[in-house]
Design a protein around this motif. Structure first.
Motif, mmCIF file in Angstrom:
data_model
loop_
_atom_site.group_PDB
_atom_site.id
_atom_site.type_symbol
_atom_site.label_atom_id
_atom_site.label_comp_id
_atom_site.label_asym_id
_atom_site.label_seq_id
_atom_site.Cartn_x
_atom_site.Cartn_y
_atom_site.Cartn_z
ATOM 1 N N UNK A 21 17.180 17.573 13.614
ATOM 2 C CA UNK A 21 18.201 17.881 14.616
ATOM 3 C C UNK A 21 17.725 19.099 15.385
ATOM 4 N N UNK A 22 18.043 19.218 16.650
ATOM 5 C CA UNK A 22 17.589 20.386 17.413
ATOM 6 C C UNK A 22 18.138 21.711 16.898
ATOM 7 N N UNK A 23 19.291 21.688 16.226
ATOM 8 C CA UNK A 23 19.883 22.922 15.740
ATOM 9 C C UNK A 23 19.235 23.398 14.453
ATOM 10 N N UNK A 24 19.283 24.707 14.218
ATOM 11 C CA UNK A 24 18.687 25.276 13.002
ATOM 12 C C UNK A 24 19.510 24.966 11.759
ATOM 13 N N UNK A 25 20.771 24.550 11.930
ATOM 14 C CA UNK A 25 21.680 24.403 10.802
ATOM 15 C C UNK A 25 21.922 22.948 10.405
ATOM 16 N N UNK A 26 21.011 22.063 10.799
ATOM 17 C CA UNK A 26 21.082 20.660 10.399
ATOM 18 C C UNK A 26 19.667 20.094 10.438
ATOM 19 N N UNK A 27 19.368 19.205 9.485
ATOM 20 C CA UNK A 27 18.045 18.600 9.454
ATOM 21 C C UNK A 27 17.059 19.429 8.660
ATOM 22 N N UNK A 28 15.812 19.451 9.100
ATOM 23 C CA UNK A 28 14.768 20.158 8.369
ATOM 24 C C UNK A 28 15.101 21.642 8.249
ATOM 25 N N UNK A 29 14.971 22.157 7.034
ATOM 26 C CA UNK A 29 15.341 23.534 6.756
ATOM 27 C C UNK A 29 16.808 23.717 6.462
ATOM 28 N N UNK A 79 33.594 23.695 3.407
ATOM 29 C CA UNK A 79 34.584 22.855 4.097
ATOM 30 C C UNK A 79 35.416 23.653 5.085
ATOM 31 N N UNK A 80 35.358 24.992 4.977
ATOM 32 C CA UNK A 80 36.135 25.863 5.855
ATOM 33 C C UNK A 80 35.239 26.785 6.687
ATOM 34 N N UNK A 81 33.971 26.414 6.840
ATOM 35 C CA UNK A 81 33.019 27.235 7.586
ATOM 36 C C UNK A 81 32.252 26.360 8.572
ATOM 37 N N UNK A 82 31.953 26.845 9.761
ATOM 38 C CA UNK A 82 31.267 26.027 10.755
ATOM 39 C C UNK A 82 29.944 25.442 10.268
ATOM 40 N N UNK A 83 29.136 26.217 9.552
ATOM 41 C CA UNK A 83 27.880 25.668 9.035
ATOM 42 C C UNK A 83 28.144 24.452 8.153
ATOM 43 N N UNK A 84 29.063 24.603 7.228
ATOM 44 C CA UNK A 84 29.353 23.525 6.295
ATOM 45 C C UNK A 84 29.996 22.327 6.962
ATOM 46 N N UNK A 85 30.933 22.566 7.859
ATOM 47 C CA UNK A 85 31.609 21.454 8.534
ATOM 48 C C UNK A 85 30.621 20.601 9.315
ATOM 49 N N UNK A 86 29.677 21.244 9.993
ATOM 50 C CA UNK A 86 28.678 20.498 10.757
ATOM 51 C C UNK A 86 27.785 19.680 9.825
ATOM 52 N N UNK A 87 27.281 20.319 8.765
ATOM 53 C CA UNK A 87 26.362 19.642 7.858
ATOM 54 C C UNK A 87 27.061 18.534 7.076
ATOM 55 N N UNK A 89 29.777 16.820 7.811
ATOM 56 C CA UNK A 89 30.126 15.694 8.680
ATOM 57 C C UNK A 89 28.921 14.797 8.905
ATOM 58 N N UNK A 90 27.758 15.419 9.141
ATOM 59 C CA UNK A 90 26.545 14.644 9.387
ATOM 60 C C UNK A 90 26.056 13.936 8.132
ATOM 61 N N UNK A 91 26.005 14.664 7.019
ATOM 62 C CA UNK A 91 25.400 14.116 5.801
ATOM 63 C C UNK A 91 26.356 13.251 4.984
ATOM 64 N N UNK A 92 27.638 13.624 4.949
ATOM 65 C CA UNK A 92 28.598 12.980 4.040
ATOM 66 C C UNK A 92 29.665 12.174 4.756
ATOM 67 N N UNK A 93 29.780 12.300 6.078
ATOM 68 C CA UNK A 93 30.811 11.585 6.819
ATOM 69 C C UNK A 93 32.060 12.425 7.009
ATOM 70 N N UNK A 94 33.083 11.816 7.549
ATOM 71 C CA UNK A 94 34.283 12.556 7.941
ATOM 72 C C UNK A 94 35.355 12.623 6.849
ATOM 73 N N UNK A 95 35.153 11.952 5.728
ATOM 74 C CA UNK A 95 36.119 11.982 4.632
ATOM 75 C C UNK A 95 36.002 13.301 3.882
ATOM 76 N N UNK A 96 36.963 14.189 4.101
ATOM 77 C CA UNK A 96 36.887 15.514 3.503
ATOM 78 C C UNK A 96 37.050 15.496 1.982
ATOM 79 N N UNK A 97 37.569 14.431 1.436
ATOM 80 C CA UNK A 97 37.643 14.326 -0.021
ATOM 81 C C UNK A 97 36.237 14.311 -0.625
#
Length: 276
Positions: free
Chosen positions: A92-100, A176-184, A186-194
């Protein structure tokens, strides 16, 4: 496996190895510090260190200064890369998703699910490899920084039988309550917050049967303190669940390895007591 680096350090050796990972479907690298006791054939306990966003296996082994403490206690330290790598691995182009930015989860969503299985890599494949190829015992501890602090806390709570101690520097305690985590997530696990709750330390505290004490160090001058890290949420969750927590708020320290290098000796002392 192939050893690609070896440096004498505190009467032991800091090495870097690469290997083909079945779990991740790519070539991976990890750093391993072998204290003098291990070089003489004694099986030593192992501390697994999980690094943060944008890091590789190099950041901790070159900046933290942990080798001197590992040598003193006779502890092997293993520091894996933070994500799968290679031309076939999605990014992903962002530093907070994908490689690294593997976030130490098993991705279920495309295009990530094939390679991004860092949870299984850290919990299963890497320890099997280390314990079969090096003079390592099955006495394990786990620690990490930021994204890796999140990984250390959640992995230890989900697998208390595998680890004797856990600690973290500046962890993302509630992804689940932080922008880094919410982005990652959602991408890796989907939108089901459970599904996210199994990778969220604050959520796990409420349901885990583990009472493995948590040691957490957090700098009060950390630029991500209020937006991403939120240690007060971990403190409240531990208080509500009567879960043992030592939360050290360090005045003036930021998110960098200067912070980690200052207090890594105390963390190695903490793990050494549990690993004896």
């Amino acid at each position: 496996m192939e050893r690609i680096e070896r440096h004498a350090s505190h009467d032991g050796y800091q090495e870097v190895w690469k290997h083909a990972s079945v779990t991740l479907g790519c070539e991976m690298r990890f750093g391993i510090y072998l204290p003098n006791a291990a070089l003489h054939g004694r099986k030593c306990p192992v501390l697994y260190w999980l690094s943060g966003l944008t890091c590789t296996e190099q950041n901790f082994i070159t900046k933290a200064g942990a080798q001197q403490y590992a040598a003193r206690h006779g502890i092997i330290i293993v520091a894996p890369d933070t994500s799968p790598r290679g031309d076939d691995v999605p990014d992903d182009p962002g530093y907070d998703l994908g490689k690294g930015a593997g976030f130490y989860v098993n991705a279920t969503q495309q295009p990530w699910a094939r390679h991004f299985r860092m949870y299984d890599y850290v919990v299963d494949e890497l320890p099997r490899l280390v314990e079969s190829e090096f003079p390592a015992s099955d006495a394990r501890a786990i620690s990490g920084h930021s994204m890796g602090g999140h990984g250390a806390l959640t992995i230890a709570m989900r697998n208390p039988e595998r680890y004797r101690s856990v600690s973290a520097f500046s962890p993302i305690v509630a992804p689940s309550q932080a922008p880094w985590g919410e982005k990652a997530f959602t991408a890796y696990l989907g939108t089901d917050r459970e599904a996210w709750k199994q990778h969220d330390a604050v959520e796990l505290i409420a349901t885990t049967t583990s009472r493995l004490p948590l040691l957490v160090d957090q700098g009060t001058g950390d630029e991500f303190l209020e937006s991403q890290l939120k240690p007060e949420l971990l403190r409240a969750a531990c208080q509500a669940a009567a879960h043992p927590l030592q939360l050290n708020l360090r005045p003036g320290y930021d998110h960098s390895y200067y912070f980690i290098a200052t207090f890594i000796g105390e963390h190695l002392d903490h793990h050494a007591k549990a690993l004896r």
